[in-house]
Write a protein that holds these residues in place. Structure first.
Motif, short mmCIF file in Angstrom:
data_model
loop_
_atom_site.label_atom_id
_atom_site.label_comp_id
_atom_site.label_asym_id
_atom_site.label_seq_id
_atom_site.Cartn_x
_atom_site.Cartn_y
_atom_site.Cartn_z
N ASN A 56 25.12 1.05 -24.45
CA ASN A 56 24.35 1.06 -23.20
C ASN A 56 23.07 1.86 -23.34
OD1 ASN A 56 23.74 0.45 -20.53
ND2 ASN A 56 24.97 2.12 -19.68
N TYR A 57 22.53 1.84 -24.55
CA TYR A 57 21.26 2.55 -24.69
C TYR A 57 20.36 1.92 -25.75
CZ TYR A 57 18.16 6.58 -24.06
OH TYR A 57 17.09 7.39 -23.77
N VAL A 58 20.46 2.34 -27.00
CA VAL A 58 19.52 1.84 -27.99
C VAL A 58 20.15 1.58 -29.35
CG1 VAL A 58 17.54 3.04 -26.97
CG2 VAL A 58 18.88 4.18 -28.74
N VAL A 59 19.46 0.71 -30.09
CA VAL A 59 19.61 0.61 -31.53
C VAL A 59 18.34 1.18 -32.13
CG1 VAL A 59 19.70 -0.97 -33.49
CG2 VAL A 59 21.06 -1.45 -31.45
N GLN A 60 18.47 2.06 -33.09
CA GLN A 60 17.31 2.74 -33.66
C GLN A 60 17.30 2.58 -35.17
OE1 GLN A 60 16.90 6.57 -31.83
NE2 GLN A 60 15.69 7.44 -33.50
N TRP A 61 16.11 2.41 -35.72
CA TRP A 61 16.04 2.21 -37.18
C TRP A 61 14.87 2.95 -37.79
CZ3 TRP A 61 15.09 -1.67 -33.57
CH2 TRP A 61 13.80 -2.25 -33.57
N GLY B 156 15.82 -5.00 -24.48
CA GLY B 156 15.03 -5.62 -25.53
C GLY B 156 13.68 -4.97 -25.79
N THR B 157 13.27 -4.05 -24.95
CA THR B 157 12.01 -3.34 -25.20
C THR B 157 12.12 -2.57 -26.52
OG1 THR B 157 11.41 -3.12 -22.88
CG2 THR B 157 10.50 -1.47 -24.37
N VAL B 158 11.03 -2.59 -27.27
CA VAL B 158 10.97 -1.83 -28.53
C VAL B 158 10.05 -0.64 -28.33
CG1 VAL B 158 10.26 -1.89 -30.95
CG2 VAL B 158 11.44 -3.86 -29.94
N GLY B 159 10.53 0.53 -28.68
CA GLY B 159 9.75 1.74 -28.49
C GLY B 159 9.75 2.61 -29.72
N VAL B 160 8.97 3.67 -29.62
CA VAL B 160 8.71 4.56 -30.75
C VAL B 160 9.59 5.80 -30.65
CG1 VAL B 160 6.94 5.99 -31.84
CG2 VAL B 160 6.35 3.73 -30.92
N ASP C 115 3.80 14.13 -29.35
CA ASP C 115 3.02 13.48 -30.41
C ASP C 115 3.79 13.42 -31.73
OD1 ASP C 115 0.16 15.29 -29.15
OD2 ASP C 115 0.89 13.29 -28.57
N SER C 116 5.10 13.50 -31.66
CA SER C 116 5.89 13.58 -32.89
C SER C 116 6.36 12.22 -33.40
CB SER C 116 7.11 14.48 -32.67
OG SER C 116 7.91 13.97 -31.62
N GLY C 117 6.00 11.16 -32.69
CA GLY C 117 6.35 9.82 -33.17
C GLY C 117 5.11 9.15 -33.73
N GLY C 118 5.30 8.00 -34.33
CA GLY C 118 4.13 7.30 -34.87
C GLY C 118 4.43 5.85 -35.14
N GLY C 119 5.73 5.50 -35.11
CA GLY C 119 6.10 4.12 -35.38
C GLY C 119 6.97 3.96 -36.60
N ALA C 120 7.17 5.04 -37.36
CA ALA C 120 8.03 4.95 -38.54
C ALA C 120 9.49 4.85 -38.14
CB ALA C 120 7.82 6.16 -39.44
N GLU C 121 9.79 5.27 -36.92
CA GLU C 121 11.14 5.10 -36.40
C GLU C 121 11.01 4.36 -35.08
OE1 GLU C 121 13.79 8.12 -37.72
OE2 GLU C 121 14.78 8.15 -35.77
N LEU C 122 11.73 3.28 -34.96
CA LEU C 122 11.64 2.43 -33.78
C LEU C 122 13.02 2.19 -33.20
CD1 LEU C 122 9.15 -0.21 -35.23
CD2 LEU C 122 8.60 1.56 -33.56
N TYR C 123 13.06 1.76 -31.96
CA TYR C 123 14.34 1.45 -31.33
C TYR C 123 14.16 0.25 -30.41
CZ TYR C 123 12.36 3.56 -27.16
OH TYR C 123 11.54 3.84 -26.09
N ALA C 124 15.29 -0.38 -30.10
CA ALA C 124 15.31 -1.45 -29.11
C ALA C 124 16.39 -1.13 -28.09
CB ALA C 124 15.58 -2.80 -29.76
N ILE D 33 15.50 9.87 -30.24
CA ILE D 33 15.19 9.81 -28.81
C ILE D 33 16.42 10.24 -28.06
CG2 ILE D 33 13.47 8.01 -29.16
CD1 ILE D 33 15.32 6.11 -27.70
N GLU D 34 16.25 10.45 -26.83
CA GLU D 34 17.25 11.14 -26.03
C GLU D 34 18.56 10.35 -25.91
OE1 GLU D 34 19.13 13.20 -22.90
OE2 GLU D 34 18.48 11.10 -22.78
N SER D 35 19.57 11.03 -25.57
CA SER D 35 20.89 10.42 -25.48
C SER D 35 21.01 9.48 -24.29
CB SER D 35 21.95 11.52 -25.37
OG SER D 35 23.23 10.96 -25.23
#
Lengths: 310, 310
Positions: free
Chosen positions: A101-106, A178-182, A189-198, B3-5
């Motif tokens: 009920n939250y995200v898949v992250q890669w 289905g939204t993809v985020g960083v 400012d600690s993200g950049g796109g090297a780690e993404l989630y849906a 990202i957050e829980s």
């Protein structure tokens, strides 16, 4: 016994039996068009092909996840992700986290270990946050008049559910299924796109204005949402062998035409799409008896179908 | 990078590292409590044990799905489901359908074939719809003041997110992630509880007042949400071997005490829970910078934790 069909996309045959396409032959009042009616009666001009220059193929052994990027909303992050993809950064990395009920992250399992992390050559590891953008940067906004508690206004900008605040003059992607985020750490400012989630659950709208969103999954969602949930905290996989390997990620434009996944998306700036929204706002068919007169922006499906060869 | 829980339940250790429990030592303004703070600071009286007489154990080979029933909202369907369970109706039946961003559905694969369907002995095969109930039947309703587009009012009734319409004098369960409902055909009275489903995606609020909801999954959700999606229409499994077998379904009260899954749920009628809602309405911590001042009823987690032995 079947309850009604779902929400996410309409790929393949338009022979949708779950919505009865009954038009009264005896002169009685016609029922308003259902979503299936709208799709069936749509014209070619109601659809458009995905732009290969803004489409990613996330290839897993189990199949392909197609992600449409939204550069208007996060131009620097989208450009950086394309740079990461171009240098093959994601190839052989992994799905790190699946939280129900939250995200898949890669990303890189060793991202936090400077001695083991995968080097980044031309792209950036981190970028200034792009949680929102100036509304002036968003060429098209078809407003959804239905009230929304998370944003002053919601609607559709091209292929994306979006939101905006006229007082602030800011716009952002609605954080839907289905939204993809960083992915980022605590620093904005600690993200950049090297780690993404849906997003694989209830739309986490509270992430809006708190995270950079870069696009959405348009096909292959089930390849992510049906993954085993991670058993470590926050759904991380605690054993390396649990992680699903990313075979490779490529920009569709860099893939030979014959190997691309041709998809079309319904345009959101047409009377056809307005009819689609209405079919969801007031859902009346042989199954639904009580139309609710309301729909939220994350509950409007934007249909996707196989595209034609050029 | 994390990202957050997420949202769905809080089971196990209260040592939640994802919410920083920082209280300023230097006299600066304290930050409002986070969800982790609220849970950590809760008292025993803020929680209560699941009622074994209204708890189902749906046992799959992979593990147990615990479902809490809401008899106040659908008394006849809940009684009928208990009757079906008591006659072992579900044992050996199967999960029939998994549709992405929608539902997992289970029941008799041969339900529509009168020559092969599993007989029902004492229970009913179909019942009159219980899409809503009289508000007078719902003893407790803690209103969520945040505006909702799908119902005149939303809030919490015991362990359940719920909704009501004072003008109609009607109440119903909010159709959130994890909600368990009654499968039916087109006829409003064509369901009875022999076929059930659980929501595995964006809250399909448009089902409210169009379907009978009977409860929600309180543990083991991932056993349903991570199932392979069915490839036939509407996510049905087209090959029998794809269906996941239901080992058995039992009412917790009929299970020897030592074999029960002890769980406690946070009460929703306390100042503690009001603080939890606020921690989600205005989410401020080291990760979240912009509180949105709004939360919807399906986005408020109702924490669940292991219970104590009696």
């Amino acid at each position: 016994m079947r309850i009604e069909s779902g929400l996410f996309g309409v790929v393949g045959a338009l022979a949708l039996t779950w919505a009865m396409n009954v038009l009264a032959a005896d002169g009685a009042a016609k029922r308003p068009p259902t979503l299936a009616d709208v799709v069936k009666n749509s014209k070619a001009a109601d659809w458009h092909a995905l732009d290969p220059a803004n489409t990613l193929y996330l290839d897993l052994k189990a199949g392909r996840v197609v992600i449409e990027l939204a550069p208007a909303f996060a131009p620097k992050h989208v450009a950086n992700i394309k740079a990461l993809v171009a240098e093959g950064y994601f190839d052989g990395l992994a799905i790190l986290r699946v939280q129900d009920n939250y995200v898949v992250q890669w990303g890189d399992p060793d991202a936090d270990d400077k001695t083991r992390q995968r080097p980044i050559k031309t792209a950036q590891r981190t970028l200034k946050a792009e949680f929102t953008t100036s509304s002036a940067n968003i060429a098209s906004f078809v407003r959804l008049p239905d009230a929304d508690g998370y944003a002053a206004q919601t609607g559709f900008s091209g292929d994306f559910a979006s939101a905006r605040d006229p007082k602030l003059g800011q716009a952002w992607l609605a954080h839907c299924y289905g939204t993809v985020g960083v992915g980022r750490d605590l620093g904005v400012d600690s993200g950049g796109g090297a780690e993404l989630y849906a997003v694989i659950g209830q739309a986490p709208r509270w992430l809006e204005r708190n995270i950079t969103a870069v696009g959405r999954v348009v096909q292959g969602m089930e390849l992510l949402s049906s993954l085993p949930r991670g058993t470590a905290e926050m759904g991380f996989y605690d054993k390396p062998e649990q992680r699903v390997r990313i075979e490779r990620v490529r920009l569709a434009a860099d893939v030979p035409e014959g190997e691309r996944t041709r998809l079309e998306i319904m345009r959101t700036d047409t009377p056809t799409f307005a009819a689609l929204i209405e079919s969801r706002r007031n859902r009346i068919d042989d199954f639904y008896k009580t139309p609710l007169g309301h729909i939220d922006v994350c509950s409007v499906p934007i249909p996707v179908r196989p595209g034609r060869a050029p």
